[in-house]
Design an enzyme around this catalytic site. Structure first.
Site, mmCIF file in Angstrom:
data_model
loop_
_atom_site.group_PDB
_atom_site.id
_atom_site.type_symbol
_atom_site.label_atom_id
_atom_site.label_comp_id
_atom_site.label_asym_id
_atom_site.label_seq_id
_atom_site.Cartn_x
_atom_site.Cartn_y
_atom_site.Cartn_z
ATOM 1 N N LEU A 90 0.977 -1.317 -0.016
ATOM 2 C CA LEU A 90 -0.128 -0.080 0.150
ATOM 3 C C LEU A 90 1.236 1.135 0.099
ATOM 4 O O LEU A 90 0.220 2.525 -0.701
ATOM 5 C CB LEU A 90 -0.586 0.127 1.471
ATOM 6 C CG LEU A 90 -2.253 -1.072 1.024
ATOM 7 C CD1 LEU A 90 -2.650 -0.695 2.629
ATOM 8 C CD2 LEU A 90 -2.894 -0.929 -0.155
ATOM 9 N N GLY A 93 8.106 3.501 3.409
ATOM 10 C CA GLY A 93 8.789 4.237 4.254
ATOM 11 C C GLY A 93 9.607 4.452 4.616
ATOM 12 O O GLY A 93 10.854 3.060 3.984
ATOM 13 N N GLY A 94 10.442 4.873 5.798
ATOM 14 C CA GLY A 94 11.476 4.697 5.654
ATOM 15 C C GLY A 94 11.974 3.506 6.454
ATOM 16 O O GLY A 94 13.304 3.638 5.728
ATOM 17 N N GLY A 96 10.413 0.378 5.965
ATOM 18 C CA GLY A 96 10.186 -0.929 5.571
ATOM 19 C C GLY A 96 8.405 -0.166 5.068
ATOM 20 O O GLY A 96 8.620 1.161 4.129
ATOM 21 N N CYS A 97 7.612 -1.603 4.514
ATOM 22 C CA CYS A 97 6.410 -0.810 3.743
ATOM 23 C C CYS A 97 5.979 -2.255 4.574
ATOM 24 O O CYS A 97 5.135 -2.332 5.437
ATOM 25 C CB CYS A 97 6.215 -2.278 2.546
ATOM 26 S SG CYS A 97 7.811 -2.208 1.276
ATOM 27 N N LYS A 112 2.465 -2.418 8.805
ATOM 28 C CA LYS A 112 3.641 -1.729 8.292
ATOM 29 C C LYS A 112 4.388 -3.107 9.079
ATOM 30 O O LYS A 112 4.566 -3.344 10.083
ATOM 31 C CB LYS A 112 3.564 -0.994 9.397
ATOM 32 C CG LYS A 112 4.856 0.268 8.843
ATOM 33 C CD LYS A 112 4.988 1.425 10.448
ATOM 34 C CE LYS A 112 3.692 2.337 10.174
ATOM 35 N NZ LYS A 112 4.680 3.461 11.167
ATOM 36 N N ASP A 209 5.400 14.692 12.971
ATOM 37 C CA ASP A 209 5.824 14.261 11.574
ATOM 38 C C ASP A 209 4.016 14.165 10.901
ATOM 39 O O ASP A 209 3.614 13.643 10.092
ATOM 40 C CB ASP A 209 6.120 12.640 11.356
ATOM 41 C CG ASP A 209 6.830 12.695 9.768
ATOM 42 O OD1 ASP A 209 6.909 13.262 8.739
ATOM 43 O OD2 ASP A 209 7.073 11.516 9.360
#
Length: 377
Positions: A90, A93-94, A96-97, A112, A209
Site C-alpha cells: 500500500l 516508508g523509511g 519498510g512497507c 506495517k 511528522d
C-alpha cells in the site's frame, strides 16, 4: 422467666444473623451479575482490538503487549499478506512497507512491516505501539495489534480504503476525486485529530511528522492521523530534540533551533491546508527548481495568498468554480496564520478548528442552496 428471656435473645440473634447472611449473598450475586452485564455490553460494542479480532476465526492471538495490545501470531500475518506479496504493498516508508492483509472474509487490515536493524527503528516501533494503544479517537488511526519475528516488527491497523491524502492529491487522479467540500471536511477531520492530541491527551502529544502522506482516508473519505513513530509526549517548550520530520513541513524554529512545541504541528497542518487548496495544479511542499535549488510551497504561496486578486488564479481548476470566493479567502487566511515563521503568531489548533467549523457550516449551507437551485431548474 430468665430462661425464656435468654431463649428469646438467642432466637433474635439468630434471626439477625440470618438476615445479614441473606443480605451479603444478595449483594454479591447482584454485583457479579452487574459486572457480567457490563462485560457483555462492552463485548457487543467491540471497542477494543482484542474484541474486534477475536470475532474472526482465522486470527490467532498469542498474547498481550503490556496487557493492552494484542500480539498476533507472525504466521497469521505472513499468510494474510500472501508472504508479503508485492501486489499487496500500500505504501513505502523509511523503515519498510505497508501491506494490505486479508484475515477473513470480512476483515481486511493494513500491516506495517518494519526492519528494526537499528535502534531508531526499534524506538519508533515501540513509541508508536505505546502511544496508539492509549489513543482512541475517530480521527486517529486504530491500532489492532502487533507482532515480532527476529529483527522484523509488524503493526496492524484498520485499513483505510482511499489511501493517503498525498496519494489523492499528487497521485494519478491529481485531486480530481476531492471536491471542495470534501477537502474542507478532510481539513476539519485532521484539525480534530490534532486538537485531541494537543488539548485532550494527558500529557499532550506532539505528532512531529504532520504531512499529507500521514493523513489517511477511509471508504467515505473520513481523515485519520497515522504514523506516530516520531511523536513526542509532553514536548511543549522542549528544546534540542533530535531533528526529525519531512522537509517542507518542518517548522522553521524546529529546523533551525531544535525548539519543538505544539505550534510545530500547526505549521505542518498549515502546509497541508495549502496542499488542499491544490495551489498551481498540485504543487508539492518542496519543488525542485534546479539541481541544487529547491523552493518550498510556503515561500512560493505567501505573496499569492495575501493578494486577493491573485489567489483565485492559483487554485486548481477542478475546484475553482465550485467554491464561494469569500470562503476561499477565509481558508487561505487560516493557512497564512498557520505557516507564520514566528510560532507565537500561529494560532492554537483549537482556534483553527473553531474557525474551520464555522466555515464548513457555511459550505454546507451553500451546498444545500446549490442543490435546491438545481432542483428548481
Amino acid at each position: 422467666m430468665k430462661l425464656i428471656l435468654m431463649l428469646f435473645m438467642v432466637l433474635l440473634l439468630l434471626l439477625i444473623l440470618s438476615f445479614i447472611c441473606i443480605w451479603i449473598y444478595h449483594n454479591n450475586y447482584s454485583s457479579k451479575s452487574k459486572r457480567k452485564n457490563v462485560q457483555n455490553i462492552d463485548s457487543e460494542k467491540g471497542n477494543t482490538p482484542t474484541q474486534i479480532l477475536s470475532k474472526f476465526s482465522s486470527i490467532e492471538l498469542v498474547g498481550m503487549k503490556k496487557g493492552i495490545v494484542p500480539i498476533i501470531d507472525y504466521k497469521q500475518i505472513e499468510k494474510s499478506t500472501n508472504s508479503f506479496e508485492e501486489n499487496n504493498i500500500l505504501g513505502v516508508g523509511g523503515f519498510g512497507c505497508v501491506y494490505k492483509a486479508h484475515f477473513d472474509e470480512n476483515l481486511d487490515v493494513a500491516v506495517k512491516k518494519l526492519h528494526c536493524q537499528t535502534q531508531n527503528a526499534e524506538t519508533e516501533f515501540e513509541n508508536e505501539v505505546e502511544l496508539l494503544s492509549k489513543i482512541q479517537h475517530p480521527n486517529v488511526i486504530s491500532l489492532l495489534g502487533c507482532s515480532i519475528n527476529g529483527d522484523m516488527r509488524f503493526i496492524v491497523y484498520e485499513l483505510m480504503q482511499n489511501e493517503s491524502l498525498e496519494a489523492q492529491l499528487h497521485g494519478p487522479s491529481q485531486g480530481s476525486r476531492l471536491t471542495w467540500y470534501m477537502r474542507m471536511k478532510i481539513a476539519l477531520d485532521t484539525a480534530r485529530g490534532l486538537e485531541y492530541l494537543h488539548e485532550h491527551c494527558y500529557p499532550p502529544v506532539i505528532h512531529r511528522d504532520m504531512k499529507s502522506s500521514n493523513i489517511l482516508l477511509d471508504a467515505n473519505f473520513n481523515a485519520k492521523l497515522s504514523d506516530f513513530g516520531l511523536a513526542i509526549i509532553d514536548g511543549s517548550q522542549k528544546k534540542n530534540i533530535k531533528l526529525s520530520g519531512t522537509l517542507g513541513y518542518v517548522a522553521p524554529e524546529y529546523l533551525l533551533d531544535g525548539k519543538l512545541t505544539d505550534k510545530s504541528d500547526v505549521y505542518g497542518y498549515g502546509v497541508v491546508l495549502l496542499e488542499l487548496l491544490e495551489l498551481l495544479l498540485g504543487r508539492k511542499p518542496v519543488e525542485k527548481l534546479a539541481q541544487v535549488q529547491c523552493q518550498s510551497l510556503v515561500t512560493w504561496a505567501m505573496p499569492q495568498l495575501t493578494d486577493r486578486s491573485k489567489l483565485p488564479n492559483i487554485v486548481d481548476p477542478v475546484i475553482k468554480d465550485t467554491m464561494d470566493l469569500k470562503h476561499l479567502y477565509q481558508v487561505a487566511a487560516v493557512a497564512v496564520l498557520c505557516v507564520q515563521r514566528e510560532p507565537s503568531y500561529r494560532p492554537l489548533i483549537k482556534d483553527v478548528l473553531h474557525s474551520l467549523i464555522n466555515q464548513t457550516c457555511f459550505v454546507i449551507v451553500r451546498l444545500h442552496q446549490l442543490i435546491l437551485r438545481r432542483k428548481r431548474n
